[in-house]
Design a protein around this motif. Structure first.
Motif, mmCIF file in Angstrom:
data_model
loop_
_atom_site.group_PDB
_atom_site.id
_atom_site.type_symbol
_atom_site.label_atom_id
_atom_site.label_comp_id
_atom_site.label_asym_id
_atom_site.label_seq_id
_atom_site.Cartn_x
_atom_site.Cartn_y
_atom_site.Cartn_z
ATOM 1 N N LYS A 2 0.747 -1.314 0.154
ATOM 2 C CA LYS A 2 -0.049 -0.101 0.150
ATOM 3 C C LYS A 2 0.899 1.421 0.023
ATOM 4 O O LYS A 2 0.454 2.244 -0.504
ATOM 5 N N TYR A 5 1.621 2.164 -3.583
ATOM 6 C CA TYR A 5 0.871 2.752 -4.361
ATOM 7 C C TYR A 5 0.687 4.243 -3.869
ATOM 8 O O TYR A 5 0.467 5.152 -4.503
ATOM 9 N N PHE A 62 -3.991 -2.901 -9.297
ATOM 10 C CA PHE A 62 -4.738 -3.144 -7.880
ATOM 11 C C PHE A 62 -5.877 -4.032 -7.595
ATOM 12 O O PHE A 62 -5.917 -4.882 -6.706
#
Length: 70
Positions: A2, A5, A62
């Motif tokens: 995460k 990203y 994703f």
């Protein structure tokens, strides 16, 4: 993952903001043409489409990676 990203999206946001500022603040483009509001808008729309394609690609990656984890 995460954080990757998040960092990527922050970098892309900064690049988008900087390129938008360049588009709207410049007087002439690379070919020496004077920039009218119409030409600036066309250039900005091209930039938005390019970044939208990147965002769609990120969302697909994703979604695929999230589906494999579950």
């Amino acid at each position: 993952m995460k954080h990757g990203y998040l960092i990527t999206n922050l970098i892309l946001a900064v690049i988008f903001i900087l390129l938008s500022a360049v588009i709207f603040l410049r007087k002439t483009d690379g070919a020496g043409l004077a920039q009218s509001p119409h030409l600036r808008l066309v250039t900005f729309v091209v930039l938005v489409i390019f970044f939208a394609l990147i965002v769609v690609g990120e969302l697909i990656v994703f979604a695929v990676s999230h589906r494999r984890r579950v």
